[in-house]
Every structure is written in C-alpha cells, then in structure tokens.
Design a protein around this motif. Structure first.
Motif, mmCIF file in Angstrom:
data_model
loop_
_atom_site.group_PDB
_atom_site.id
_atom_site.type_symbol
_atom_site.label_atom_id
_atom_site.label_comp_id
_atom_site.label_asym_id
_atom_site.label_seq_id
_atom_site.Cartn_x
_atom_site.Cartn_y
_atom_site.Cartn_z
ATOM 1 N N VAL A 30 -61.825 55.205 72.568
ATOM 2 C CA VAL A 30 -61.253 56.485 72.313
ATOM 3 C C VAL A 30 -61.818 57.737 72.846
ATOM 4 C CG1 VAL A 30 -62.882 56.378 69.951
ATOM 5 C CG2 VAL A 30 -60.585 57.563 69.858
ATOM 6 N N GLY A 31 -61.099 58.514 72.844
ATOM 7 C CA GLY A 31 -61.492 60.019 73.717
ATOM 8 C C GLY A 31 -61.394 61.211 72.893
ATOM 9 N N ILE A 32 -62.342 61.783 72.834
ATOM 10 C CA ILE A 32 -62.480 62.944 72.057
ATOM 11 C C ILE A 32 -62.700 64.071 72.950
ATOM 12 C CG2 ILE A 32 -63.629 64.449 70.186
ATOM 13 C CD1 ILE A 32 -64.316 61.922 68.771
ATOM 14 N N ILE A 33 -61.877 65.534 72.692
ATOM 15 C CA ILE A 33 -62.117 66.607 73.653
ATOM 16 C C ILE A 33 -62.486 67.616 72.930
ATOM 17 C CG2 ILE A 33 -59.719 66.879 73.890
ATOM 18 C CD1 ILE A 33 -60.649 67.799 76.751
ATOM 19 N N TYR A 34 -63.486 68.560 73.284
ATOM 20 C CA TYR A 34 -63.999 69.557 72.557
ATOM 21 C C TYR A 34 -64.201 70.487 73.575
ATOM 22 C CZ TYR A 34 -65.801 68.075 67.843
ATOM 23 O OH TYR A 34 -66.001 67.841 66.523
ATOM 24 N N TRP A 35 -63.385 71.637 73.415
ATOM 25 C CA TRP A 35 -63.329 72.694 74.428
ATOM 26 C C TRP A 35 -64.593 73.397 74.835
ATOM 27 C CZ3 TRP A 35 -63.207 77.554 72.772
ATOM 28 C CH2 TRP A 35 -62.964 77.871 71.703
ATOM 29 N N GLY A 237 -63.650 73.396 79.760
ATOM 30 C CA GLY A 237 -62.148 73.951 79.709
ATOM 31 C C GLY A 237 -61.769 74.893 78.574
ATOM 32 N N ASP A 238 -60.749 74.837 77.908
ATOM 33 C CA ASP A 238 -60.032 75.906 77.117
ATOM 34 C C ASP A 238 -59.451 75.237 76.165
ATOM 35 O OD1 ASP A 238 -57.303 76.589 78.071
ATOM 36 O OD2 ASP A 238 -58.806 76.142 79.536
ATOM 37 N N ALA A 239 -59.158 75.914 74.928
ATOM 38 C CA ALA A 239 -58.459 75.296 73.829
ATOM 39 C C ALA A 239 -57.080 74.891 74.207
ATOM 40 C CB ALA A 239 -58.283 76.230 72.724
ATOM 41 N N THR A 240 -56.389 75.500 74.900
ATOM 42 C CA THR A 240 -55.084 75.124 75.558
ATOM 43 C C THR A 240 -55.076 73.962 76.474
ATOM 44 O OG1 THR A 240 -54.882 77.559 76.051
ATOM 45 C CG2 THR A 240 -53.010 76.156 76.898
ATOM 46 N N ALA A 241 -56.139 73.675 77.289
ATOM 47 C CA ALA A 241 -56.105 72.450 78.033
ATOM 48 C C ALA A 241 -56.570 71.272 77.120
ATOM 49 C CB ALA A 241 -57.247 72.422 78.978
ATOM 50 N N ASN A 257 -60.438 72.056 67.038
ATOM 51 C CA ASN A 257 -60.617 73.041 66.811
ATOM 52 C C ASN A 257 -59.605 73.977 67.713
ATOM 53 O OD1 ASN A 257 -60.967 75.773 65.525
ATOM 54 N ND2 ASN A 257 -63.111 76.113 66.604
ATOM 55 N N LEU A 258 -58.157 74.050 67.775
ATOM 56 C CA LEU A 258 -57.194 74.703 68.543
ATOM 57 C C LEU A 258 -56.987 75.851 68.043
ATOM 58 C CD1 LEU A 258 -55.235 71.344 69.236
ATOM 59 C CD2 LEU A 258 -56.978 72.387 70.748
ATOM 60 N N GLN A 259 -57.663 77.145 68.480
ATOM 61 C CA GLN A 259 -57.641 78.184 68.033
ATOM 62 C C GLN A 259 -56.370 78.900 69.028
ATOM 63 O OE1 GLN A 259 -61.142 80.407 68.491
ATOM 64 N NE2 GLN A 259 -62.132 79.491 66.584
ATOM 65 N N LEU A 260 -55.316 78.600 68.859
ATOM 66 C CA LEU A 260 -54.136 79.019 69.941
ATOM 67 C C LEU A 260 -53.060 79.555 69.074
ATOM 68 C CD1 LEU A 260 -53.907 75.777 71.843
ATOM 69 C CD2 LEU A 260 -54.746 78.028 72.779
ATOM 70 N N ALA A 261 -52.351 80.456 69.623
ATOM 71 C CA ALA A 261 -51.180 81.177 69.046
ATOM 72 C C ALA A 261 -50.273 80.122 68.457
ATOM 73 C CB ALA A 261 -50.335 81.832 70.099
#
Lengths: 567, 335
Positions: A30-35, A237-241, A257-261
C-alpha cells in the motif's frame, strides 16, 4: 508475558486464523503520499503534524480518539473514568491497565516501565520535548505492577485525558530510548528515525524529508492485521501532485490533506481512480479583532498593549457590523468546497461543545450599515468612508500568504467597503507570521494590525485550554517578549471567572453548557473573534483501498491496521 | 600552471571563509523561526524550550564558531573514519539539522545519488545535444535546421520547467500512463526490470532539464562558432586546402570552445545544487528539494551547509575552467 500465555496466544491464533477475513500481509503493498515529507519519526522531538502522523503507524498511545471524537482504548484495556474507578474521585489520579500480552515490534514485552519512561523522556527539562504540554499536569507516574500504572496530577483535573492520550503522546520503548534523555535526544538518530513501537507497521528504511518504507509488524497484537505486508510512505511535492497520484494516475492509495480549490479537486476525482473523503474537526478560519491600538505613532512600550485601547474596534457596533457584512457561504464555496462549512462558533465541535449560534450565517449588508449609522459612524466628508469624531473607519487587515486567504481578503475588503469601511490588505509569509520571533513586527502575536485572519484549533476534544487562551493577562506584550495566547487582548473578569469554573467542573453536561456560554461571549456577544469557516480535512484514497476512516481528532491514518485491499 | 593552480587554491581559502561568514550572517539576519511549522496548539513556552534545545539561545558568534569547528574539523574526521574504519570523530558533535535532528552530511550523502542521476544525466544529455546543434546551426546559419534549432531552444529557454514538467505529467502519466509521475528514490537497480523502471522514471525529469540546458548551451555554442567562422585564420586554413571537416571541427571548434567551456564548467556546481523546481515537480527529492524544504522549515544548519558546499563547488569549477583554457589554447599561460 509468561510462556503459558504465549502458548495460549499461539494456540488461539491457529484456531482463529482460518475464520478471519484476511491474513496478515495477504494484501501486498500500500502506498501513502503526504505532500509534506516527515523529517523525523519521533513525535516528541518534532511537533509537526506530518511527523506525528507518520509516527502513528509505529507508535501508539494508551487511549485515543475515534472519528466521532470518542475516546477508545488502544494499549489500555479500557478508558478510565470516575464510574469505573479509573479516575479517582478527587480527580487527582488516573489508573491505566495495559492490555494483556502486548509486545513491541522487536518481540520484547511492553510493560508499565515503558509508560513511565515515556513521561520521563518528555518531561526532561533539557530535551526540548514538543509535547511537554501533554505532561505538564503530571506530578508523578507510579508503576504499580507490570500492567498497572497510575498518573498522579499536581492538581485536580476535570478533564484528565492528555497524558498518554492521542497521537501526540504515544508510548516509546524504554530499551531503545534509555540513552536518549534530555540534551542527548538528538544524538539518537537511529531511534528517532526508526522507533520500535506496537503499531501495525515497522520502519525498514527512513529517508528524512523523502520516503519511509515499512513492513507489517510481526508482533502486532491482532494476528490477522495489518492486511498489507509492506507500505511506502512518500513525502514531498505539493497537494496537487499528491491528489493526482491517487485520483488520476493511481500510483498511490492514500493522499493526505488535499488543500486545493474545490473545482480542482472535482476535476481530479473525475479521473475515476479514487475518491475524496472529508471530515470536520475544530479548525476554524477566523478574523481576530485587535482590542488595542497598533498605531505606529505610539511608543513601543504601549503600542498594541492594553494601555492603548483601539480607537475604532473597541466599539461593539463596528465589530458586529464587520461580521454582518460577510457572506460566509460564498467564502466556503470559493475557498473550501466540501472541506468547509460556514460557522459562527469558535468551538465548532465536537457536538457536545458546539453552541447553536447561527446568527451570523446570513449576510446583512443593510443591517450592518444601519448599525453603523446608529452608532454614529457616518460618511461626513463624502469620500465613501465612514467616520466619527474625526476617526476614519479604516482598517489594516493582515494574514499569512496563501492563495485562499488572499481571495478571502479581497472579498472581505469588498464587503467592508460596501458598508463604508476602508481596508488595507497585507499578507506575510507563513513562516514569519506564525514564527513567534519577538524581534519581528509581522507576527500574529504582535498583531500590529487592526484585524487579522488565520485558522486555529485545539488538540483532542476538550476545549478548556483553548477557551482559557482568552484570559486577561495572557496577552502578548513587550513584557512577555510578545509571547502569549490572548491575541485579541480581550479582557473580561466575568469571562476569567468562567475559565476558573470550567477548570473545576467535571460533570460533562455542566462543562458543555459552560463552554458554549464562553464560546458565545467571544463570538456573538462581543464579536472579539469573528469565525468564518469551519475547515474540514479532505483526503483521497484509491477505489481499491478499504477500511479508511478519516479521523480529525487523532492521526488521520490512526486505523491503518484495519486497511485492506478491495478485491 | 601548477604554481598557478596552487596559488589559486590557497587564495580560495580566505575567500571561502569569508563566504561562509556572509552566508551565516545573512541567514541569521533573515526573519523566520524554526518552530513556525509546529502547530499553534503547542504552547509558546514549549516552543521556547525547543528553540533552546536547538542551541538558539547562544549568541551568533558562538554558533558560527561551533559550525566552523563542526564543518571543517569534525566532518572530515567522520569521512576519514568512514573510509579507514578509524575512530577520530567518536563522540564529537557533528553539524546537526534542526528539522531531523540528525547529521546534515548523512542526509546530503543520501540525497546526492538522485540528484546526480537525474540532474547530472540531464546535463550530460543537454551538453551532448547542444554541441552538435550549436555547431551545425552556426555552420549553416539561417538554414531550415538553424531556424528550427533556434525556435526549439528559444522555447526551451523561455518556457519554465514547472510548466513543461506538469505538462509532461498530464500527457504521459495521467492520459497515456507510460511513465510514473512520482520518482521512487528507493528503487535499487539490480536487474533488467529495475533498470527499465529506473529508465522510465528518469525519462520525464531528464527530458525537462535537458531541454533547458541544451537550449542555453546550444545558443552559446552557435554564437561562439559564428564569431570564429569569419576570422582570418579560417580563411587561411581553407586557402591552405584543408578539408571543411578539419577546418570546422579542429580549427574553429577548438577556438570556439573557450567561452562554452566556461559556461559548461560553471554549470556543473548547479548540477550538485539540484534542480529545485524540477525535483519538486517529479518528487525526485534530491539536493534541490532538500534545500527548499530546509529553507521553508528555517533549518539554518542545513541551509548553511548546503549553500556553503555550493560556494565551494563554484570556486572549484571556476578554477577548473581557468585551467581548461590553458589546455584548449596553448597561448594562455598563467605563469
């Protein structure tokens, strides 16, 4: 643990395992990504959310919060209460009993010596422990036997659940950290980068600010869990990626935590590889009113201190009108989408503490104008800005640099100009604004502006310490090196009395009633704090990842042990 | 030449000491706080204790002296210990990062492979493409090849990498699914499959950076070739009856390389510096990403050490470029 219990455990697991739904490690990777990448795995040395959450895969507290904000036992057998005798009647001690047969991931038994050591580690005066406020109330940790430990408090604690509770105060292994007390804490790189824990996963490789590789803990207390044999925890990276990697390319299973528009997120979700999950905690984006005069004409000793009351904002009508002019629904729609909801409360949750205060939810520009007229603020010189006694209704509005906050500033400036208030906008880099450097004039504590906007929340589910931030005398000032919690310089003896009363009240109903009253004092009665948006958390997981229960009261990945692959 | 090199090396010592002092003072004068990323729910007293634990309570010159001792005296000992198994550095305090509380150099060493693979490879690819393009473009000035080459290099030069990078990800990762959008720094190349995987994850970042490097260098190469092609010695060479191949590739090229070598040599330290934006876009997490995250977290020891290493490399490659002039043009002698 005795040989007998080991054998019994082994026998029980052989009998039970065929019945279980999944076996440990049967679901692969399993893969988790935290920007934001974790820079350490020791939550006591780094107070950052990213480190605390990454560490929660290995380290566990005695009890923690579930997604509804309820306390659930983890390493402890049950949540101690006054009713079950776990909390003493005089509220000065708390008794925990550990679950039977707990093992560290290296196979050694976890005992109360480890629990007591954890407190010693964090309470060491030279350690710079980031969570020491969780241990502040502790007088002594008494080890009764291998499974029973008593926490003695310095004074009665009506809400005693902070020590060893939640993701910020997990138990660390004495054997691993014994040499790392105090000033030597940073020298233990191996321990800080690969803490031995009781959680579902074990670190196999940690690269600071980059990636963590983990595998299932062979000694995890539930023999069938975790379902995943290995885990990659990628950072950077960033939330978008991060959102793209889960929702569009499917390279990762969980993005934090995808703080995106809102429209960006909706487009990504249309990629069809994953879905968004959201939950609300206590984070409130708010405008804070400065009750003191930040004018640069004043001398440094009295500027923005209680000796110089604010010329405009001390007028309740002005503060109320500023709040009335704001359309919170539009702010939510533009800035947060499903990750936000309008609020008038400083304490928006958990439900027992949330006041039914909703009077600010409808924008009322005409009402605001009328209110200002009535209070004597009129545009006497015809320049579009109201004034009274020669003072113009002109404000400096500061916040941290952040796309959503600048959108909010622009909108609010527009609404305020509609009611005849002139606003000058300012934004400051977050690392300076929140930096607390007493030498800088741009920190949120120093508050050299009339109003400022930021978000804050409180740990766990009890708002006592949070509400106590507004006590008279705790305001940042030159004599306190500009440290302090009462950012607004709010001062009300009646409110202080309520703080003292809350600190003495143990009964939940009374606490909730009092907390609501205090919330109302700060918000709808005085408009000292003008809440805007209750900000939730939006994360994403792939369609094939099951068992996700987004938790805003504790680590977001608090139940990684229960995650599984949907086949 | 040797005395020149030695003289320059000796002179670079005070230069570097001065640079390290300037970096240190600049970083300390800049506003910011290493505790800024700690949630505001953590009380101020706790943050103050954490700052003191980082050594921030000490005065600036004490901290500078400590950093100097750690960097110039203790870190070399660690290196010697690492290679020869000695124990000179045992128990001595190394340069410690504020973010990770671990030795700065260990993290730098861990990050270098990614950066060298991706950024270094893109530099090599960029140079290999740029030189022939520059030469042909100049030799056939205003031909179709030259026009196309000029167009592409202008594009590569002016379109920022954060745009090309994301564009490539959207096309090749999201739409086509050919290449991964996230670089796996833990991949160990030990078989044909892992080699292919490494190749696949390197394609996009290398392409983005190579395009940028090639555009820049090919313009220099072209301009320098054009300057030389009209010189008298070229006419002489042709008049002597030398073949065009010898005229262009031996006489003109060698003379044209002098300014280009400076550009290439001075670009090498940037390779070690990583590519901040591209690394961030593709999650390569090399030195560039390390620098930017350290800056954001106000991790002064890390930023100080990294910027100083860059300064060191720049001074070193300046010297290398100077020495290379002498190799390319025998008339240039420094003694």
């Amino acid at each position: 643990m005795t040989l007998k219990s080991l054998l019994l455990g082994a026998a029980a697991s052989t009998v039970l395992s065929p019945m279980a739904m999944a076996e440990r490690g049967s679901d692969g990777h399993v893969g988790i990504i935290y920007w934001q990448a974790p820079s350490s795995l020791n939550p006591y040395l780094s107070g950052g959310t990213k480190e605390i959450e990454a560490a929660s895969l290995m380290l566990e507290p005695l009890i923690r919060f579930d997604p509804t904000g309820k306390l659930v036992p983890f390493l402890a057998e049950e949540v101690p209460t006054v009713e079950n005798g776990g909390v003493s009647a005089d509220l000065t001690s708390l008794t925990y009993t550990l679950k039977e047969g707990l093992l560290w991931s290296d196979g050694t038994p976890l005992t109360t010596a480890d629990v007591a050591f954890t407190a010693e580690y964090c309470m060491h005066p030279e350690g710079g422990c980031a969570q020491s406020h969780k241990y502040d109330s502790v007088k002594e940790i008494e080890v009764v036997d291998d499974r029973t430990v008593v926490v003695h408090f310095k004074e009665p604690q009506p809400y005693p659940y902070s020590t060893f509770v939640g993701n910020q105060a997990p138990i660390i292994q004495k054997a691993q950290f014994a040499e790392c007390l105090g000033a030597r804490a940073p020298e233990c790189t191996d321990a800080n980068f690969g803490p031995i824990g009781t959680g579902p996963f074990v670190v196999t490789d940690f690269r600071p600010n980059d990636v963590i590789q983990l595998e299932a803990n062979p000694n995890y207390r539930d023999p069938d869990k975790p379902a995943f044999a290995t885990m990659t925890f990628k950072g950077g990276g960033d939330a978008t990626a991060a959102g793209r990697a889960v929702l569009e390319t499917g390279e990762f299973d969980y993005a934090w935590n995808l703080q995106l528009a809102p429209d960006v997120l909706a487009n990504m979700e249309a990629g069809g590889k994953g879905k968004l999950v959201s939950a609300f905690g206590t984070l409130v984006e708010r405008i804070e009113m400065n009750m003191t005069d930040p004018s640069p004409d004043l001398s440094r000793e009295i500027r923005a201190t209680r000796e110089a009351p604010h010329p405009i904002l001390t007028d309740l009508a002005v503060r109320k009108a500023l709040s009335m002019a704001i359309d919170r629904d539009l702010l939510v729609e533009i800035g947060y989408g499903q990750a936000g909801r309008p609020t008038c409360n400083l304490v928006p949750g958990p439900e027992v503490y949330a006041s039914d205060n909703t009077d600010c939810l409808t924008q009322d520009v005409e009402g605001a104008k009328a209110l200002l007229e009535e209070a004597g603020w009129v545009d006497s010189d015809g320049d579009g800005v109201r004034d009274k006694d020669g003072k113009k209704l002109s404000l400096l509005f500061q916040t941290s640099t952040n796309a959503v906050r600048q959108d909010f500033q622009a909108l609010i400036k527009q609404w305020w100009s509609d009611i005849g208030v002139e606003t000058e906008l300012r934004n400051i880099d977050a690392s300076i604004f929140f930096g607390g450097d007493a030498g800088s004039d741009d920190t949120f504590q120093k508050f050299y502006a009339d109003v400022e906007m930021y978000a804050n929340n409180f740990d766990g589910t009890d708002p006592q310490a949070y509400l106590a931030r507004y006590r008279c005398g705790t305001e940042p000032s030159p004599s306190s090196q500009w440290q302090g919690t009462n950012i607004n310089r709010f001062c009300d003896p009646e409110y202080d009395a309520m703080i003292d009363e809350l600190a003495k009240t143990a009964d939940l109903d009374k606490r909730s009633e009092l907390a609501k009253k205090m919330n109302d004092v700060l918000t709808k009665d005085t408009y000292t704090v003008v809440p805007l948006v209750d900000r939730g958390r939006v994360s994403a997981h792939s369609l094939s990842l099951g068992g996700v229960a987004l938790n805003t009261w504790d680590s977001e990945i608090w139940n990684a042990a229960d995650w599984f692959r949907i086949k | 030449m040797l005395t020149f090199t030695i003289r320059r090396l000796v002179l670079s010592i005070p230069t570097l000491l001065f640079i390290s002092l300037v970096i240190f003072l600049l970083l300390n004068l800049a506003p910011g706080d290493p505790m800024a990323n700690v949630p505001i729910t953590v009380p101020d007293e706790v943050k103050q204790r954490m700052r003191e634990a980082l050594g921030l309570g000490e005065s600036v010159y004490v901290r500078f002296y400590k950093w100097m001792v750690q960097f110039f005296w203790i870190e070399p000992q660690v290196l010697i210990d690492h290679y020869f198994g000695t124990t000179f550095s045992e128990g001595k305090l190394r340069v410690i990062s504020w973010q990770t509380r671990s030795p700065v150099m260990d993290i730098v060493v861990q990050r270098l492979p990614q950066t060298l693979w991706v950024v270094g490879m893109s530099y090599v690819v960029g140079v290999l493409i740029a030189l022939p393009i520059g030469i042909i473009s100049a030799y056939r000035q205003y031909s179709v090849f030259d026009q196309v080459g000029t167009f592409i290099s202008m594009l590569g030069f002016s379109v920022p990498t954060f745009f090309t990078g994301v564009l490539l990800i959207v096309i090749f990762s999201v739409k086509l699914g050919w290449f991964p959008s996230i670089y796996d720094t833990t991949l160990v190349v030990n078989s044909w499959e892992t080699f292919l995987a490494q190749l696949r994850q390197m394609v996009m970042p290398v392409f983005v950076l190579a395009l940028y490097n090639a555009s820049q260098i090919s313009r220099f190469m072209r301009a320098s070739m054009l300057d030389n092609l009209n010189q008298d010695y070229v006419r002489t060479a042709r008049a002597k009856g030398l073949s065009e191949k010898v005229v262009v590739l031996v006489h003109v090229l060698r003379n044209s390389m002098i300014p280009v070598v400076t550009v290439i040599a001075l670009g090498v330290p940037q390779v070690f510096g990583g590519a901040i934006i591209t690394e961030q876009v593709f999650k390569v997490n090399g030195i560039g990403q390390l620098l930017i995250t350290s800056l954001q977290a106000n991790d002064l020891p890390m930023v100080q050490t990294l910027t100083f290493i860059f300064a060191l490399l720049i001074v070193l490659f300046n010297l290398i470029a100077d020495v290379l002039y002498g190799v390319l043009d025998p008339r240039i002698r420094y003694d």
